[in-house]
Structures are given as C-alpha cells and as structure tokens.
Design a protein around this motif. Sequence first.
Motif, PDB file in Angstrom:
ATOM      1  N   PRO A 116       5.857  -9.008  -1.903  1.00 49.25           N
ATOM      2  CA  PRO A 116       4.882  -9.162  -0.768  1.00 49.25           C
ATOM      3  C   PRO A 116       3.375  -8.957  -1.201  1.00 49.25           C
ATOM      4  O   PRO A 116       2.935  -8.736  -1.972  1.00 49.25           O
ATOM      5  N   ARG A 117       2.602  -9.877   0.037  1.00 48.14           N
ATOM      6  CA  ARG A 117       1.194  -9.798  -0.292  1.00 48.14           C
ATOM      7  C   ARG A 117       0.283  -8.902   0.214  1.00 48.14           C
ATOM      8  O   ARG A 117      -0.936  -8.905  -0.109  1.00 48.14           O
ATOM      9  N   HIS A 118       0.802  -8.131   1.393  1.00 49.58           N
ATOM     10  CA  HIS A 118      -0.022  -7.182   1.863  1.00 49.58           C
ATOM     11  C   HIS A 118      -0.395  -6.106   1.001  1.00 49.58           C
ATOM     12  O   HIS A 118       0.229  -5.732   0.120  1.00 49.58           O
ATOM     13  N   ARG A 119      -1.763  -5.843   0.833  1.00 47.46           N
ATOM     14  CA  ARG A 119      -2.388  -4.772   0.018  1.00 47.46           C
ATOM     15  C   ARG A 119      -2.056  -5.074  -1.429  1.00 47.46           C
ATOM     16  O   ARG A 119      -1.495  -3.998  -2.226  1.00 47.46           O
ATOM     17  N   SER A 120      -1.881  -6.560  -1.794  1.00 44.29           N
ATOM     18  CA  SER A 120      -1.240  -6.819  -3.283  1.00 44.29           C
ATOM     19  C   SER A 120      -2.503  -7.666  -3.844  1.00 44.29           C
ATOM     20  O   SER A 120      -3.085  -8.514  -2.945  1.00 44.29           O
ATOM     21  N   PHE A 121      -2.314  -8.013  -5.031  1.00 45.85           N
ATOM     22  CA  PHE A 121      -3.163  -8.924  -5.958  1.00 45.85           C
ATOM     23  C   PHE A 121      -2.473  -9.328  -6.928  1.00 45.85           C
ATOM     24  O   PHE A 121      -1.436  -8.501  -7.344  1.00 45.85           O
ATOM     25  N   ILE A 122      -2.600 -10.582  -7.305  1.00 48.13           N
ATOM     26  CA  ILE A 122      -1.817 -11.195  -8.583  1.00 48.13           C
ATOM     27  C   ILE A 122      -3.027 -11.267  -9.545  1.00 48.13           C
ATOM     28  O   ILE A 122      -3.936 -12.228  -9.461  1.00 48.13           O
ATOM     29  N   ASP A 181       1.882   5.556  -6.225  1.00 48.26           N
ATOM     30  CA  ASP A 181       0.696   5.361  -5.530  1.00 48.26           C
ATOM     31  C   ASP A 181       0.268   3.854  -5.767  1.00 48.26           C
ATOM     32  O   ASP A 181      -0.197   3.256  -4.719  1.00 48.26           O
ATOM     33  N   LEU A 182       0.429   3.218  -6.714  1.00 52.01           N
ATOM     34  CA  LEU A 182      -0.066   2.027  -7.514  1.00 52.01           C
ATOM     35  C   LEU A 182       1.297   1.452  -8.196  1.00 52.01           C
ATOM     36  O   LEU A 182       1.539   2.243  -9.067  1.00 52.01           O
ATOM     37  N   VAL A 183       1.682   0.102  -7.909  1.00 52.45           N
ATOM     38  CA  VAL A 183       2.669  -0.418  -8.425  1.00 52.45           C
ATOM     39  C   VAL A 183       2.421  -1.603  -9.331  1.00 52.45           C
ATOM     40  O   VAL A 183       1.670  -2.544  -8.784  1.00 52.45           O
ATOM     41  N   PHE A 184       2.426  -2.030 -10.440  1.00 54.25           N
ATOM     42  CA  PHE A 184       2.394  -3.261 -11.243  1.00 54.25           C
ATOM     43  C   PHE A 184       3.718  -3.749 -11.588  1.00 54.25           C
ATOM     44  O   PHE A 184       4.650  -2.890 -12.193  1.00 54.25           O
ATOM     45  N   VAL A 185       3.718  -5.008 -11.122  1.00 56.67           N
ATOM     46  CA  VAL A 185       5.043  -5.639 -11.392  1.00 56.67           C
ATOM     47  C   VAL A 185       4.798  -6.954 -12.410  1.00 56.67           C
ATOM     48  O   VAL A 185       4.012  -7.788 -11.981  1.00 56.67           O
ATOM     49  N   TRP A 242       1.545  -8.206 -10.646  1.00 61.62           N
ATOM     50  CA  TRP A 242       1.408  -7.929  -9.426  1.00 61.62           C
ATOM     51  C   TRP A 242       0.983  -6.559  -9.230  1.00 61.62           C
ATOM     52  O   TRP A 242       1.572  -5.510  -9.645  1.00 61.62           O
ATOM     53  N   LEU A 243      -0.093  -6.407  -8.498  1.00 60.47           N
ATOM     54  CA  LEU A 243      -0.748  -5.042  -8.214  1.00 60.47           C
ATOM     55  C   LEU A 243      -0.593  -4.789  -6.788  1.00 60.47           C
ATOM     56  O   LEU A 243      -1.290  -5.333  -5.938  1.00 60.47           O
ATOM     57  N   HIS A 244       0.134  -3.776  -6.495  1.00 60.14           N
ATOM     58  CA  HIS A 244       0.548  -3.258  -4.928  1.00 60.14           C
ATOM     59  C   HIS A 244      -0.340  -1.937  -4.856  1.00 60.14           C
ATOM     60  O   HIS A 244       0.224  -0.811  -5.607  1.00 60.14           O
ATOM     61  N   VAL A 245      -0.921  -1.907  -3.786  1.00 60.63           N
ATOM     62  CA  VAL A 245      -1.633  -0.438  -3.501  1.00 60.63           C
ATOM     63  C   VAL A 245      -0.636   0.206  -2.213  1.00 60.63           C
ATOM     64  O   VAL A 245      -0.572  -0.216  -1.128  1.00 60.63           O
ATOM     65  N   ALA A 246       0.382   1.229  -2.715  1.00 59.95           N
ATOM     66  CA  ALA A 246       1.486   1.618  -1.923  1.00 59.95           C
ATOM     67  C   ALA A 246       0.965   2.699  -1.130  1.00 59.95           C
ATOM     68  O   ALA A 246       1.396   2.868   0.002  1.00 59.95           O
ATOM     69  N   ARG A 247      -0.051   3.557  -1.473  1.00 67.05           N
ATOM     70  CA  ARG A 247      -0.532   4.562  -0.821  1.00 67.05           C
ATOM     71  C   ARG A 247      -1.978   4.696  -0.907  1.00 67.05           C
ATOM     72  O   ARG A 247      -2.830   4.178  -1.701  1.00 67.05           O
ATOM     73  N   ASP A 248      -2.654   5.232   0.182  1.00 68.40           N
ATOM     74  CA  ASP A 248      -4.246   5.300   0.181  1.00 68.40           C
ATOM     75  C   ASP A 248      -4.413   6.937   0.150  1.00 68.40           C
ATOM     76  O   ASP A 248      -4.442   7.741   1.014  1.00 68.40           O
ATOM     77  N   THR A 249      -4.921   7.039  -1.153  1.00 67.40           N
ATOM     78  CA  THR A 249      -5.541   8.597  -1.263  1.00 67.40           C
ATOM     79  C   THR A 249      -6.601   8.649  -1.946  1.00 67.40           C
ATOM     80  O   THR A 249      -7.112   7.416  -2.668  1.00 67.40           O
TER      81      THR A 249
END
Length: 401
Positions: free
Chosen positions: A134-140, A119-123, A328-335
């Motif tokens: 990818p920059r959409h729904r993501s934060f550095i 659901d949330l990905v950190f790289v 990199w923090l990515h919001v992969a799903r909305d729950t």
Amino acid sequence: MSTPNTAGPSPLLTAASASPLRNLRGRAAHAWRHMENPLVNKGRAWVMDHSATTTLWICRGADGLTLAYAGPRDGLTYLTAFLRHRAESLPGAAGPATTRVLRVDRPRMLQECARLGADLVFVGGSPSTVARLPRHRSFILPFRVHQVVSTADGTGWRERVSASERRQNRRNALRHGYRLEVSCDDADFAYFYDRMHVPTMRERHGPSARSMDRDTAYHSLFRPGGLLFFVRDGTRRVAGALAGMDRDGERLTGRLIGVLDGEDHHRRRGALAAVYHLQLQWAAATGVTSVDLSGSEPFLSKGTWQFKRKLGAAVVSPPDLYGALRLWLHVARDTPRVRDFLHDNPVLAVDGPEGFEALYFHDETREPVTSSLAAACPGLTGVRLVDLSGLWQAEDLPETT
C-alpha cells in the motif's frame, strides 16, 4: 520470548569459540551477502520475496511506541538495532524497549504487524515486491546505502571535506602527532581484531554488539587483499581499520574499525576520524580512485552517516545484495511518539534508479530538522518536507488490519 537487551542472535564470536563448520558457514554467508553481481543479487532478492515465511521483529518502547520490521533476517543485524536505539533516545523516553523475533507466514506479515499493535512498520524486499505494498502513508527507502569518496583527482578530495571537519582534523593531528601505518601482517590482524575492533563494538553497543566473527573477518576480508590502516600517536597504535582492495586496485572498501581497547577518549581525541582522513590521503597518493566508506541505514540521524557526509562522500546504492533490496516505511498510527520518532529521524527515500531524496518530517509543533541533520551530498537529488498532519487528512482512521 521478549528480552530487554537483545534483538537476535549474539554477536561477537572468537575463533576459539567457533566450530570449523560454523566458520565455513560464516564465510559462505559473507560471500552470499557481498557478491557484486547484479543478476545474482536480483535472483537472491526474488528468492527472499518468495519464501513461505519471513522474519518479524517487534520492538515495544516503555512509553508505548511500537516498531515492526518484516523481511530478510539481515535486517536484524543492521536495521533493528538502529531503530531500537533511536526509539530509546527520544526525548522523555521512559526506559529500555523490549523486543521479540518471530517467524510468520509471509502473506500475513502486515496483518501480524497490525495485530501486535505496530505504530511504524518497516518491510524489506525487492523493488517489485515493495512497490506492490500500500502507498498511502508510506515511503520507499533503500534497504541500505553506501558512502563513497572519489580520490581520482589526487588531492581534490580535501576540498570536498567540510571546512569545520578539516580544521578539527588538522588540530587533532598537530596536537597528538597522528600518523599512518599500513600493514598486511597476520599478527597485526590479530592485534587489530582483538585489541581494537571487538572492544570498540562492545563499548559502543553493549549486549547488542554485533560484528563479523574472527575467522570470517580473516578469511573473507583480510586474506583476499585486505589492508590494515593504523593511526599512531607516537609509539602507540591508537586506532585502526580493516579495508579491502578490489582486483583492479582502484577501489578501497572499508570493513571494520576500532580504537585501542575500545577506550572512548581515543575517539574524543579524533583518532577514529584520523583513520578516515589518513586512509583517503593514502588512497589518493597510491592511485586508488575511490574509497567506499561502507554501508549505513537510510537515516540522516545516523551519526556515522553524517560524519562521512562531511568527508564529501557521495551516497550510492550498495554494489552487493543490499542494493537489490528496498525498505517500505508505513505510518500505521498517528501518535505523539510516532511523530517524535519521524521528526527526529529524517530518511533517505528512493528517487529514480540511482538517486535519493531526503525526507524531513514536521507538523504545526515540530519544525523540520534540516539544519541539525543536514543532507547535502553528491547523489542526493533533492529535499522534501513531509507534513505529518497532512498524512491523515484523507483518512478516517489508521488501518488496523
């Protein structure tokens, strides 16, 4: 293999249990991570980015929230334990999470995260590598941050400590008679490590407790100019810290800390906080110009980060390898649980070469936690409120590949 209680290699090693070869490896690993050479650190980040495989950590909460981390194995020591703890601390959490650690092909790490339902990905990676994700729904975010108190102006540091923290420390000092003892004696190192640091880590973190093994702490931190700071409440040493001095004698860096036998009542009586206050007082009186209170994950919900902020610490980029990395923090799903996690854990985002911006998440049912988890401190360039509902307005569905 999934385990409910651990997230990687074990933790606390004693000198007796470690082989000479393992001791040397521990010292070499410490030197590798903490060398303060910007060019070398950038080179090491490049090597990490170009390895064929990478570490992948998956954490599944009992309530369905799934977190993923991919990147340097160092993240298993610092980041993942925090993420798991915060996931298990969400209101209404159904129980302990289970974790897995895998080795995956680097080019396929995001596909693997999606396949495993993250659901949330950190790289973690170098700035250039993270910037290509990818920059959409993501934060550095920074991979880690340090908090540094300036003591160059003598007693001026006291005025930068929050009024409530000053009052509390003064009250505890008068009530318990706290005073400072500084040592560089080998026997005192053994006492600090065995009676304070290790018990405190076990009491705080249980089976997931992690720290530096005794041999590495002695040879890499204590012998090269390390100092021990003990707090006494009369005849007893009730808390202590190991800190390192740089070659110029101008910067003191905190490394390890603990209370006697890990007993929490010493912390509740303010003994641990007194270590910091008395250490800063000593530094200002002896000509030390800054005290690095050590590193933290880039989350405002980190309790120690908030405490050090109240001491007037500036947030800065680490001087070692971690300063050359990003997260990199990515919001992969909305729950609902994703929103709960982000709302309860505002982050520090990278804002330019040296600055950091506080990001608070909110939506129509969740107000940003700007009051309960304040961000104001030197080094912060600003505050941004992120509407979680707005992240999805331009998207049909969350990414699944």
